[in-house]
Design a protein around this motif. Structure first.
Motif, PDB file in Angstrom:
ATOM      1  N   HIS A  77       6.608  11.964   7.416  1.00 40.13           N
ATOM      2  CA  HIS A  77       7.632  11.179   6.520  1.00 40.13           C
ATOM      3  C   HIS A  77       7.477   9.712   7.314  1.00 40.13           C
ATOM      4  N   THR A  78       7.573  10.028   8.722  1.00 41.72           N
ATOM      5  CA  THR A  78       8.011   8.944   9.510  1.00 41.72           C
ATOM      6  C   THR A  78       6.503   7.935   9.388  1.00 41.72           C
ATOM      7  N   ARG A  79       5.509   8.549   9.442  1.00 42.68           N
ATOM      8  CA  ARG A  79       4.132   7.929   9.265  1.00 42.68           C
ATOM      9  C   ARG A  79       3.985   7.276   8.233  1.00 42.68           C
ATOM     10  N   MET A  80       4.354   7.951   6.764  1.00 39.94           N
ATOM     11  CA  MET A  80       4.147   7.530   5.637  1.00 39.94           C
ATOM     12  C   MET A  80       5.068   6.213   5.433  1.00 39.94           C
ATOM     13  N   GLU A  81       6.286   6.319   6.027  1.00 38.12           N
ATOM     14  CA  GLU A  81       7.207   5.201   5.805  1.00 38.12           C
ATOM     15  C   GLU A  81       6.605   4.014   6.741  1.00 38.12           C
ATOM     16  N   GLU A  82       6.024   4.194   7.817  1.00 41.32           N
ATOM     17  CA  GLU A  82       5.743   3.128   8.809  1.00 41.32           C
ATOM     18  C   GLU A  82       4.071   2.327   7.961  1.00 41.32           C
ATOM     19  N   ALA A  83       3.532   3.106   7.388  1.00 35.96           N
ATOM     20  CA  ALA A  83       2.310   2.829   6.520  1.00 35.96           C
ATOM     21  C   ALA A  83       2.739   2.189   5.547  1.00 35.96           C
ATOM     22  N   GLU A  84       3.716   2.345   4.692  1.00 36.15           N
ATOM     23  CA  GLU A  84       4.261   2.063   3.545  1.00 36.15           C
ATOM     24  C   GLU A  84       4.727   0.501   3.965  1.00 36.15           C
ATOM     25  N   SER A 139      13.314 -12.725  -0.611  1.00 37.35           N
ATOM     26  CA  SER A 139      13.790 -11.291   0.357  1.00 37.35           C
ATOM     27  C   SER A 139      12.352 -10.595   0.499  1.00 37.35           C
ATOM     28  N   GLU A 140      12.449  -9.971   1.375  1.00 36.43           N
ATOM     29  CA  GLU A 140      11.325  -9.124   2.033  1.00 36.43           C
ATOM     30  C   GLU A 140      11.315  -7.807   0.953  1.00 36.43           C
ATOM     31  N   SER A 141       9.881  -7.325   0.733  1.00 31.77           N
ATOM     32  CA  SER A 141       9.523  -6.188   0.091  1.00 31.77           C
ATOM     33  C   SER A 141       9.687  -5.120   0.806  1.00 31.77           C
ATOM     34  N   LEU A 142      10.851  -4.261   0.611  1.00 33.75           N
ATOM     35  CA  LEU A 142      11.334  -3.237   1.461  1.00 33.75           C
ATOM     36  C   LEU A 142      10.897  -1.976   1.074  1.00 33.75           C
ATOM     37  N   THR A 143      10.682  -0.642   1.746  1.00 35.53           N
ATOM     38  CA  THR A 143      10.497   0.512   1.344  1.00 35.53           C
ATOM     39  C   THR A 143      11.616   1.105   0.744  1.00 35.53           C
ATOM     40  N   LYS A 144      11.400   2.091  -0.234  1.00 35.58           N
ATOM     41  CA  LYS A 144      12.649   2.839  -0.501  1.00 35.58           C
ATOM     42  C   LYS A 144      13.734   3.045   0.356  1.00 35.58           C
ATOM     43  N   THR A 145      13.415   3.793   1.406  1.00 36.49           N
ATOM     44  CA  THR A 145      14.332   4.392   2.409  1.00 36.49           C
ATOM     45  C   THR A 145      14.997   3.240   3.158  1.00 36.49           C
TER      46      THR A 145
END
Length: 183
Positions: free
Chosen positions: A43-50, A152-158
């Motif tokens: 999940h951490t890797r996916m969040e960083e990639a996104e 604004s910046e495009s943020l991930t869902k989290t």
């Protein structure tokens, strides 16, 4: 006496069975803990990639990001659909709002409207980082105060959920400043 011995043997069998099952449960518990750790790492890797994929993106929102008049937006005219030239609209808007910025077609990778209300436009710049148009727009976004355009910046869902909770804390006067930098 024989019945007592039978019962004693049965109790020993049940105790062995329970010990075996306890071992199985311990092994399954360890497997679950290891799996949860692996899922968390993924999940951490996916969040960083996104986040890395969203880094060169900015979002324009507000009335000034709205669909302008004169044939902008998707409007049915007979059988022919008129489509907004979103690239030109974004370039004109950014250059008008940030004099001297000099945004051109070569600075934009992709531009499109986001679904839903709010007239939001997402812009993916060709380059991000120090000295890029994207970072210049982010650093100059405070010049838009009083205008009906927001950057604004495009943020991930989290990260978006985290940001919204921090904004709520700011509204409750528990925080003084809330901002994002580098997604």
């Amino acid at each position: 006496m024989a019945q007592l011995e039978k019962l004693d043997d049965r109790v020993r069998e049940l105790e062995q069975h329970v010990e075996h099952r306890d071992g199985v449960i311990d092994q399954l518990t360890e497997d679950l803990r290891r799996s949860q750790s692996e899922v968390s790492a993924l999940h951490t890797r996916m969040e960083e990639a996104e986040m890395n994929s969203r880094l060169p993106c900015l979002i324009l929102s507000g009335q000034s990001a709205g669909r302008g008049g004169g044939g902008r937006g998707a409007a049915r005219g007979g059988d022919q659909e008129q489509r907004e030239d979103i690239n030109t609209f974004v370039i004109d808007t950014l250059n008008r709002c940030f004099p001297g910025l000099g945004v051109g077609v070569a600075d934009l990778d992709r531009v499109h409207r986001l679904p839903g209300a709010g007239n939001r436009v997402i812009i993916r710049f060709v380059r991000s980082g120090e000295g890029s148009i994207r970072d210049t727009v982010m650093s100059r976004r405070l010049e838009l105060r009083g205008k009906e355009l927001y950057v604004s910046e495009s943020l991930t869902k989290t990260r978006s959920l985290t940001f919204r909770s921090l904004l709520a804390a700011k509204k409750d006067k528990r925080l003084h400043i809330v901002c994002t930098r580098g997604c």
